[in-house]
Motif scaffolding. Structure first.
Motif, PDB file in Angstrom:
ATOM      1  N   LEU A 161     -18.286  11.996 -20.795  1.00  0.00           N
ATOM      2  CA  LEU A 161     -19.686  12.070 -20.388  1.00  0.00           C
ATOM      3  C   LEU A 161     -20.002  13.288 -19.531  1.00  0.00           C
ATOM      4  O   LEU A 161     -19.117  13.901 -18.931  1.00  0.00           O
ATOM      5  N   VAL A 162     -21.291  13.600 -19.478  1.00  0.00           N
ATOM      6  CA  VAL A 162     -21.817  14.638 -18.601  1.00  0.00           C
ATOM      7  C   VAL A 162     -22.693  13.972 -17.547  1.00  0.00           C
ATOM      8  O   VAL A 162     -23.553  13.143 -17.882  1.00  0.00           O
ATOM      9  N   PHE A 163     -22.469  14.325 -16.303  1.00  0.00           N
ATOM     10  CA  PHE A 163     -23.306  13.834 -15.216  1.00  0.00           C
ATOM     11  C   PHE A 163     -24.039  15.023 -14.604  1.00  0.00           C
ATOM     12  O   PHE A 163     -23.409  15.919 -14.042  1.00  0.00           O
ATOM     13  N   LEU A 164     -25.338  15.014 -14.741  1.00  0.00           N
ATOM     14  CA  LEU A 164     -26.177  16.088 -14.230  1.00  0.00           C
ATOM     15  C   LEU A 164     -26.668  15.712 -12.850  1.00  0.00           C
ATOM     16  O   LEU A 164     -27.200  14.612 -12.648  1.00  0.00           O
ATOM     17  N   VAL A 193     -29.378  12.838 -12.291  1.00  0.00           N
ATOM     18  CA  VAL A 193     -30.588  12.948 -13.099  1.00  0.00           C
ATOM     19  C   VAL A 193     -30.408  12.059 -14.318  1.00  0.00           C
ATOM     20  O   VAL A 193     -29.472  12.224 -15.094  1.00  0.00           O
ATOM     21  N   LYS A 194     -31.274  11.091 -14.485  1.00  0.00           N
ATOM     22  CA  LYS A 194     -31.154  10.150 -15.591  1.00  0.00           C
ATOM     23  C   LYS A 194     -32.032  10.587 -16.744  1.00  0.00           C
ATOM     24  O   LYS A 194     -33.099  11.159 -16.561  1.00  0.00           O
ATOM     25  N   PHE A 195     -31.578  10.293 -17.940  1.00  0.00           N
ATOM     26  CA  PHE A 195     -32.364  10.662 -19.119  1.00  0.00           C
ATOM     27  C   PHE A 195     -32.109   9.676 -20.246  1.00  0.00           C
ATOM     28  O   PHE A 195     -31.039   9.108 -20.373  1.00  0.00           O
ATOM     29  N   GLY A 196     -33.111   9.496 -21.082  1.00  0.00           N
ATOM     30  CA  GLY A 196     -33.027   8.645 -22.255  1.00  0.00           C
ATOM     31  C   GLY A 196     -34.105   9.043 -23.228  1.00  0.00           C
ATOM     32  O   GLY A 196     -35.266   9.147 -22.868  1.00  0.00           O
TER      33      GLY A 196
END
Length: 586
Positions: free
Chosen positions: A362-365, A372-375
């Motif tokens: 995984l990548v954690f930004l 930073v969460k994204f979907g």
């Protein structure tokens, strides 16, 4: 021929000679050339340049204790024109130091071959298909997709560098319910209506709706609108990938497998082989040792084919195109996918050993220390484009974002999670690791440029003037490059090349700092004196410039394999106790 090649040749020749003389027991001379002994860097530099386990490997064939073989080899190497010294370590390892002339020959090879140094002859290996990214065309590429893009592209570069013929392939998932749902979401957005359950949201959906309206696709059937939406999304995806430095040779449509009847044909073959079973109106694939489960459904009870059915036909099609190896780069949620594909290929009578699937984590930004969460199905997404643009703007140049993303995504092995600190990636300072390694290349270029301005140019035949241990150590580092590239390609571990560049940058920075009183170029305080040319060691300077030229070639080659730019000029920020601007020694 690399240092390792020369060293292996020398050891093999001496061992074969000893065997010929009967000094190695029952060992036959011909058996030496077939022995798979290693040559590795010792953990401690004081133990030598390389260590070999040749005596350990040959002990059974010779019928002799490994230490006795090692002692005989050490004695024989005393007259070697490659090995400067050798000594026995432990139960039979041999530590080796190579002669300076061998390292000098390596520098000459770097300068002779140039940008091709470290690369194998083209088209001498396998024909390989590398499929990666293959994100659904239902939204823009997110930062999470970027890791697969960077990893897959760099693996492909490494495979090409080691002589393989590589095709980069993107599988477009343009068939099935997701595409239909995306088209319905676009139509809803165009009419300012709520999206259907499970549909796609966000500003990008409205943008696609506006583009679809301009093309007249909103007035067409759902099928036509769906194809239009896919086409529009793929345009954006292709541009994003190009900005990241990623190009593809093949864009393969999933729907074409159905249009050409390849899915039906593959399932018919499986059925005839007894690998399909019917249950509750659905069709399941059951390979050797498999149990029926929902993940192996190939045809639902409503008659709709699953993605797994397409995947079976797709990989069979790849092999039919004549590839020796299929590499499918997958995300961390695809562990169960690999055995299913292998089982399906075996059931079709195809060589499953040609299929491999490296899996990246995984990548954690982070921003200001907060995740930073994204979907994609919600309006809160963080795209690759946004990340690249933000870093480009902070750095003041196009491509800075791509360089930073590629660096951070390759800074860990694929099986390790990655954290990308946006604020760190935006810094134009030596705190930013990508800035640091690029500065290393710019410094080398700057020294060569300054030397030319002084009328001082690299020499390629005065290597005996390179006498300092730090200079020799850096030559040894360059000599490792070919093996680093080969190992990185074989193991699908591009981070090894990045680690090599980091070490090269750090070691030269150390040399640069330690030798401030013995600089490569004559400083201004020297040049201001009349007749300075007569007192300055010009031969040493020319040799050092040749050494720096070789270093710059290898440095740029490694950055090129990583897809990171190698700038010729950079402005170094001021640091405490330094007044340096552009990377100079003056």
């Amino acid at each position: 021929m690399t240092v390792l090649d020369r060293l292996r040749e020398a050891l093999t020749a001496e061992l074969a000679s000893l065997a010929q003389k009967g000094a190695l027991g029952s060992l036959a001379p011909d058996a030496v050339g077939q022995a798979a002994f290693t040559l590795e860097r010792p953990k401690r530099p004081e133990h030598g340049d390389y260590a070999t386990n040749a005596a350990m490997v040959l002990t059974k064939l010779a019928g002799m204790p490994p230490r006795a073989i090692a002692e005989a080899l050490v004695k024989a190497l005393q007259a070697s024109d490659v090995v400067a010294s050798a000594d026995v370590a432990g139960p039979g390892f041999v530590n080796l130091r190579v002669k300076p002339a061998v390292l000098h020959a390596e520098l000459a090879d770097v300068l002779r071959v140039g940008s091709g140094y470290g690369r194998a002859p083209a088209s001498t290996g396998e024909r390989i298909d590398v499929e990666f990214v293959s994100a659904n065309p239902t939204g823009p590429l997110l930062v999470s997709h970027g890791r697969g893009a960077v990893y897959g592209d760099t693996v492909a570069r490494l495979l090409e560098a080691t002589g393989h013929r590589v095709a980069r392939e993107y599988y477009i998932n343009d068939f099935g319910n997701q595409v239909k749902l995306f088209a319905q979401s676009v139509r809803a957005a165009a009419a300012s209506k709520p999206v259907p359950d499970g549909g796609y949201q966000g500003d990008y959906v409205k943008d696609v709706a506006d583009q679809a309206r301009a093309l007249g696709a909103l007035d067409q059937s759902e099928e036509v609108l769906a194809r239009t939406c896919v086409m529009l999304m793929m345009r954006g995806i292709q541009k994003t990938l190009a900005d990241l430095g990623v190009q593809f040779d093949v864009w393969f449509s999933e729907s074409s497998l159905h249009e050409w009847g390849k899915v039906g044909l593959a399932l018919e073959t499986l059925k005839n082989g007894g690998f399909l079973v019917e249950k509750d109106g659905a069709t399941f694939f059951v390979g050797k040792g498999d149990q029926e489960d929902k993940d192996r459904v190939v045809k639902k009870s409503d008659g709709v084919f699953t993605y797994f059915a397409s995947d079976i036909a797709y990989h069979a099609d790849k092999l039919a195109r004549g590839y020796d190896r299929l590499i499918n780069v997958l995300g961390s949620d695809h562990h169960g996918y690999v055995p299913r594909i292998k089982n399906s290929l075996e059931a079709l009578g195809l060589p499953s050993e040609r299929f491999e699937a490296p899996i990246f984590q995984l990548v954690f930004l982070l921003r200001n220390g907060e995740p930073v969460k994204f979907g994609k199905r919600k309006g809160t997404i963080f795209t690759l484009d946004e990340l690249m643009e933000e870093i480009d703007e902070a750095a003041g140049r196009k491509g800075a974002g791509a360089d930073a993303i590629r660096y951070f995504y390759l800074s860990r092995s694929a099986n390790t999670n990655v954290e990308l600190d946006i604020e760190l990636a935006k810094k134009n300072s030596l705190d930013n690791p990508v800035f640091y390694i690029q500065m290393g290349h710019a410094r080398l270029a700057s020294i060569l440029r300054k030397g030319a301005e002084m009328g001082l140019h690299p020499s390629h035949d005065e290597w005996n003037k390179l006498t300092h241990t730090d200079e020799i150590a850096l030559v040894r580092k360059l000599a490792d490059y070919t093996q680093v590239v080969s190992t990185a390609a074989t193991n699908r571990e591009p981070h090894r090349v990045l680690f090599f560049v980091e070490e090269l940058a750090r070691d030269f920075q150390s040399y640069y700092t330690v030798h401030k009183n013995d600089p490569v170029l004559p400083p201004k305080s020297v040049r201001d004196k009349v007749g300075w040319e007569n007192s300055w060691d010009m031969a040493q300077t020319r040799a050092r410039l040749g050494w720096i030229e070789a270093m710059k070639i290898v440095y740029a080659s490694a950055l090129g394999l990583l897809g990171i730019s190698a700038p010729e000029r950079m402005i170094r920020p001021e640091v405490a106790g330094s007044a340096e601007g552009e990377a100079e020694q003056d």
